[in-house]
Design a protein around this motif. Structure first.
Motif, PDB file in Angstrom:
ATOM      1  N   ALA A 203      -8.678   0.648  -1.308  1.00 20.30           N
ATOM      2  CA  ALA A 203      -9.219   1.731  -0.485  1.00 20.30           C
ATOM      3  C   ALA A 203      -8.117   2.402   0.325  1.00 20.30           C
ATOM      4  CB  ALA A 203     -10.307   1.187   0.430  1.00 20.30           C
ATOM      5  N   TRP A 204      -7.257   1.608   0.954  1.00 16.46           N
ATOM      6  CA  TRP A 204      -6.179   2.174   1.762  1.00 16.46           C
ATOM      7  C   TRP A 204      -5.187   2.936   0.892  1.00 16.46           C
ATOM      8  CZ3 TRP A 204      -6.391   3.119   6.618  1.00 16.46           C
ATOM      9  CH2 TRP A 204      -7.098   2.292   7.491  1.00 16.46           C
ATOM     10  N   THR A 205      -4.906   2.424  -0.298  1.00 17.03           N
ATOM     11  CA  THR A 205      -3.955   3.098  -1.188  1.00 17.03           C
ATOM     12  C   THR A 205      -4.488   4.448  -1.638  1.00 17.03           C
ATOM     13  OG1 THR A 205      -3.117   0.967  -1.962  1.00 17.03           O
ATOM     14  CG2 THR A 205      -2.627   2.881  -3.306  1.00 17.03           C
ATOM     15  N   LEU A 206      -5.753   4.495  -2.025  1.00 11.88           N
ATOM     16  CA  LEU A 206      -6.348   5.769  -2.428  1.00 11.88           C
ATOM     17  C   LEU A 206      -6.315   6.771  -1.279  1.00 11.88           C
ATOM     18  CD1 LEU A 206      -9.424   4.695  -4.573  1.00 11.88           C
ATOM     19  CD2 LEU A 206      -7.558   6.173  -5.310  1.00 11.88           C
ATOM     20  N   ALA A 207      -6.633   6.307  -0.084  1.00 12.71           N
ATOM     21  CA  ALA A 207      -6.623   7.202   1.070  1.00 12.71           C
ATOM     22  C   ALA A 207      -5.223   7.717   1.365  1.00 12.71           C
ATOM     23  CB  ALA A 207      -7.195   6.489   2.294  1.00 12.71           C
ATOM     24  N   ALA A 208      -4.225   6.851   1.258  1.00  8.25           N
ATOM     25  CA  ALA A 208      -2.846   7.254   1.560  1.00  8.25           C
ATOM     26  C   ALA A 208      -2.239   8.083   0.440  1.00  8.25           C
ATOM     27  CB  ALA A 208      -1.984   6.022   1.809  1.00  8.25           C
ATOM     28  N   ALA A 209      -2.737   7.927  -0.789  1.00 10.16           N
ATOM     29  CA  ALA A 209      -2.168   8.660  -1.922  1.00 10.16           C
ATOM     30  C   ALA A 209      -2.449  10.151  -1.834  1.00 10.16           C
ATOM     31  CB  ALA A 209      -2.707   8.100  -3.231  1.00 10.16           C
TER      32      ALA A 209
ATOM     33  N   VAL B 134       0.840  -1.207   0.000  1.00  9.74           N
ATOM     34  CA  VAL B 134       0.000   0.000   0.000  1.00  9.74           C
ATOM     35  C   VAL B 134       0.870   1.250   0.000  1.00  9.74           C
ATOM     36  CG1 VAL B 134      -1.555   1.362   1.447  1.00  9.74           C
ATOM     37  CG2 VAL B 134      -2.042  -1.053   1.022  1.00  9.74           C
ATOM     38  N   ILE B 135       1.909   1.278   0.829  1.00 10.45           N
ATOM     39  CA  ILE B 135       2.806   2.439   0.883  1.00 10.45           C
ATOM     40  C   ILE B 135       3.450   2.677  -0.483  1.00 10.45           C
ATOM     41  CG2 ILE B 135       4.971   3.298   1.853  1.00 10.45           C
ATOM     42  CD1 ILE B 135       4.197   1.860   4.468  1.00 10.45           C
ATOM     43  N   ALA B 136       3.897   1.596  -1.121  1.00  7.51           N
ATOM     44  CA  ALA B 136       4.568   1.719  -2.423  1.00  7.51           C
ATOM     45  C   ALA B 136       3.633   2.296  -3.470  1.00  7.51           C
ATOM     46  CB  ALA B 136       5.079   0.348  -2.858  1.00  7.51           C
ATOM     47  N   LEU B 137       2.427   1.752  -3.573  1.00  8.33           N
ATOM     48  CA  LEU B 137       1.488   2.231  -4.581  1.00  8.33           C
ATOM     49  C   LEU B 137       0.988   3.634  -4.277  1.00  8.33           C
ATOM     50  CD1 LEU B 137      -0.914  -0.608  -5.784  1.00  8.33           C
ATOM     51  CD2 LEU B 137       0.851   0.610  -7.053  1.00  8.33           C
ATOM     52  N   ALA B 138       0.793   3.944  -2.986  1.00  2.99           N
ATOM     53  CA  ALA B 138       0.329   5.282  -2.616  1.00  2.99           C
ATOM     54  C   ALA B 138       1.367   6.332  -3.006  1.00  2.99           C
ATOM     55  CB  ALA B 138       0.047   5.349  -1.120  1.00  2.99           C
ATOM     56  N   ALA B 139       2.648   6.034  -2.777  1.00  2.00           N
ATOM     57  CA  ALA B 139       3.699   6.973  -3.172  1.00  2.00           C
ATOM     58  C   ALA B 139       3.734   7.146  -4.684  1.00  2.00           C
ATOM     59  CB  ALA B 139       5.048   6.479  -2.664  1.00  2.00           C
ATOM     60  N   PHE B 140       3.571   6.050  -5.416  1.00  2.00           N
ATOM     61  CA  PHE B 140       3.590   6.107  -6.883  1.00  2.00           C
ATOM     62  C   PHE B 140       2.404   6.905  -7.412  1.00  2.00           C
ATOM     63  CE2 PHE B 140       3.140   3.561 -11.007  1.00  2.00           C
ATOM     64  CZ  PHE B 140       4.028   4.376 -11.680  1.00  2.00           C
ATOM     65  N   ALA B 141       1.211   6.596  -6.915  1.00  3.36           N
ATOM     66  CA  ALA B 141       0.027   7.346  -7.340  1.00  3.36           C
ATOM     67  C   ALA B 141       0.111   8.808  -6.926  1.00  3.36           C
ATOM     68  CB  ALA B 141      -1.231   6.705  -6.756  1.00  3.36           C
ATOM     69  N   GLY B 142       0.715   9.072  -5.761  1.00  5.07           N
ATOM     70  CA  GLY B 142       0.832  10.440  -5.278  1.00  5.07           C
ATOM     71  C   GLY B 142       1.613  11.335  -6.213  1.00  5.07           C
ATOM     72  N   LEU B 143       2.564  10.762  -6.939  1.00  5.39           N
ATOM     73  CA  LEU B 143       3.314  11.563  -7.912  1.00  5.39           C
ATOM     74  C   LEU B 143       2.398  12.129  -8.990  1.00  5.39           C
ATOM     75  CD1 LEU B 143       6.542   9.441  -8.475  1.00  5.39           C
ATOM     76  CD2 LEU B 143       6.378  11.644  -7.330  1.00  5.39           C
TER      77      LEU B 143
ATOM     78  N   LEU C 241      -4.966   8.959 -13.711  1.00  7.13           N
ATOM     79  CA  LEU C 241      -3.897   8.023 -13.348  1.00  7.13           C
ATOM     80  C   LEU C 241      -3.771   7.897 -11.836  1.00  7.13           C
ATOM     81  CD1 LEU C 241      -1.223   9.091 -15.976  1.00  7.13           C
ATOM     82  CD2 LEU C 241      -2.479   6.931 -15.912  1.00  7.13           C
ATOM     83  N   PHE C 242      -3.951   8.999 -11.131  1.00  6.01           N
ATOM     84  CA  PHE C 242      -3.912   9.003  -9.672  1.00  6.01           C
ATOM     85  C   PHE C 242      -4.939   8.020  -9.102  1.00  6.01           C
ATOM     86  CE2 PHE C 242      -5.801  10.861  -5.783  1.00  6.01           C
ATOM     87  CZ  PHE C 242      -4.702  10.808  -4.942  1.00  6.01           C
ATOM     88  N   ILE C 243      -6.087   7.921  -9.722  1.00  8.47           N
ATOM     89  CA  ILE C 243      -7.141   7.019  -9.251  1.00  8.47           C
ATOM     90  C   ILE C 243      -6.957   5.604  -9.803  1.00  8.47           C
ATOM     91  CG2 ILE C 243      -9.630   6.578  -9.320  1.00  8.47           C
ATOM     92  CD1 ILE C 243     -10.011   9.634  -9.412  1.00  8.47           C
ATOM     93  N   LEU C 244      -6.568   5.499 -11.071  1.00 13.63           N
ATOM     94  CA  LEU C 244      -6.475   4.192 -11.708  1.00 13.63           C
ATOM     95  C   LEU C 244      -5.325   3.349 -11.171  1.00 13.63           C
ATOM     96  CD1 LEU C 244      -7.245   5.104 -15.419  1.00 13.63           C
ATOM     97  CD2 LEU C 244      -8.674   3.754 -13.861  1.00 13.63           C
ATOM     98  N   ILE C 245      -4.223   3.979 -10.785  1.00  9.06           N
ATOM     99  CA  ILE C 245      -3.081   3.205 -10.287  1.00  9.06           C
ATOM    100  C   ILE C 245      -3.479   2.348  -9.083  1.00  9.06           C
ATOM    101  CG2 ILE C 245      -0.855   3.428  -9.094  1.00  9.06           C
ATOM    102  CD1 ILE C 245      -0.202   5.667 -11.119  1.00  9.06           C
ATOM    103  N   PRO C 246      -4.108   2.908  -8.041  1.00 11.06           N
ATOM    104  CA  PRO C 246      -4.543   2.035  -6.937  1.00 11.06           C
ATOM    105  C   PRO C 246      -5.605   1.026  -7.358  1.00 11.06           C
ATOM    106  CG  PRO C 246      -4.463   4.316  -6.229  1.00 11.06           C
ATOM    107  CD  PRO C 246      -4.323   4.314  -7.717  1.00 11.06           C
TER     108      PRO C 246
ATOM    109  N   MET D 276      -3.765  -1.650  -9.823  1.00  9.09           N
ATOM    110  CA  MET D 276      -2.518  -2.301  -9.432  1.00  9.09           C
ATOM    111  C   MET D 276      -2.553  -2.922  -8.043  1.00  9.09           C
ATOM    112  SD  MET D 276       0.168   0.461 -11.090  1.00  9.09           S
ATOM    113  CE  MET D 276       1.625  -0.460 -10.620  1.00  9.09           C
ATOM    114  N   ALA D 277      -3.490  -2.526  -7.202  1.00  8.28           N
ATOM    115  CA  ALA D 277      -3.612  -3.151  -5.881  1.00  8.28           C
ATOM    116  C   ALA D 277      -4.263  -4.525  -6.028  1.00  8.28           C
ATOM    117  CB  ALA D 277      -4.428  -2.265  -4.946  1.00  8.28           C
ATOM    118  N   ARG D 278      -4.003  -5.399  -5.061  1.00 10.23           N
ATOM    119  CA  ARG D 278      -4.432  -6.788  -5.194  1.00 10.23           C
ATOM    120  C   ARG D 278      -5.829  -7.045  -4.646  1.00 10.23           C
ATOM    121  NH1 ARG D 278       1.071 -10.057  -3.282  1.00 10.23           N
ATOM    122  NH2 ARG D 278       2.519  -8.932  -4.652  1.00 10.23           N
ATOM    123  N   ARG D 279      -6.224  -6.301  -3.630  1.00  6.93           N
ATOM    124  CA  ARG D 279      -7.516  -6.554  -2.981  1.00  6.93           C
ATOM    125  C   ARG D 279      -8.274  -5.245  -2.838  1.00  6.93           C
ATOM    126  NH1 ARG D 279      -5.873  -9.041   2.592  1.00  6.93           N
ATOM    127  NH2 ARG D 279      -4.777  -7.046   2.585  1.00  6.93           N
TER     128      ARG D 279
END
Length: 218
Positions: A192-198, A143-152, A176-181, A184-187
């Motif tokens: 949800a957590w990735t979008l929130a952290a992004a 989640v941290i990895a994808l959130a940082a990537f989407a955050g860019l 892209l900010f929305i589509l990446i989580p 690319m997230a597995r569950r």
């Protein structure tokens, strides 16, 4: 003519790891150099404000992320960090090298050095992020990895919307900010957590990267 016995194969020393690291660094650097030249060329190919995307920080950092993701089975995160660093440095050198020798010159040395410094930070970080996304066993690091990537891309969207007023490019980065989580997230929980952290990742990146760069450009 002799052949190696089973005992010889067992007792033979393993290949030195430095060879693998050297090949990895060379491949990442060459790939970065070629992509750096390509992004410089793409600025002339893409119409209007779309040429801004060619050498954006998000697109360049994606190269380090991909390098780390490709290495998730072949070595520790340190190798992914090294690959990300070499790729990002190669991008900067390739981009400004082509500007210097293939165009009208890169201008002052100040901005290449600034981007080189940023590459030395972003390359290892996003190399590890790509490695975590593919290989980390726990959901938190993924989640941290994808959130940082989407955050860019969230940061890029804010730049286009607030500073440059390029609506189409802003909406593209937001998508892209929305589509990446989502893709690319597995569950569903990870999405949800990735979008929130992004969201805070995007705001933090804007505050610590984009705002200082704007002051330097002023």
């Amino acid at each position: 003519m002799t052949t190696a016995t089973a005992a010889d194969r067992i007792t033979a020393p393993p290949p030195r790891p430095i060879h693998g690291w050297a090949r990895l660094a060379s491949a990442a650097t060459v790939g970065g150099l070629l992509l750096g030249v390509l992004t410089n060329l793409a600025q002339g190919w893409l119409p209007g404000a779309w040429n801004q995307l060619a050498n954006s920080g998000a697109i360049w950092s994606a190269v380090a992320f991909i390098a780390g993701a490709l290495l998730y089975r072949n070595g520790p995160p340190a190798q992914a960090a090294a690959a990300g660093l070499c790729a990002e440095v190669g991008l900067v050198v390739g981009y400004y090298g082509y500007a210097e020798f293939g165009r009208e010159g890169m201008g002052q040395l100040f901005f290449p050095l600034v981007w080189l410094g940023l590459a030395c930070v972003a390359g290892p970080l996003f190399g590890i992020a790509g490695h975590w996304w593919r290989g980390a066993p726990d959901a938190r690091r993924r989640v941290i990895a994808l959130a940082a990537f989407a955050g860019l891309f969230g940061m890029e969207g804010m730049v286009y919307a607030w500073d440059l007023h390029y609506d189409a490019q802003a909406w593209t980065c937001l998508a892209l900010f929305i589509l990446i989580p989502l893709l690319m997230a597995r569950r569903n929980a990870d999405r949800a957590w990735t979008l929130a952290a992004a969201v805070p990742c995007a705001l933090l990146a804007y505050a610590i990267i984009e705002l200082p760069l704007q002051r330097l450009s002023a």
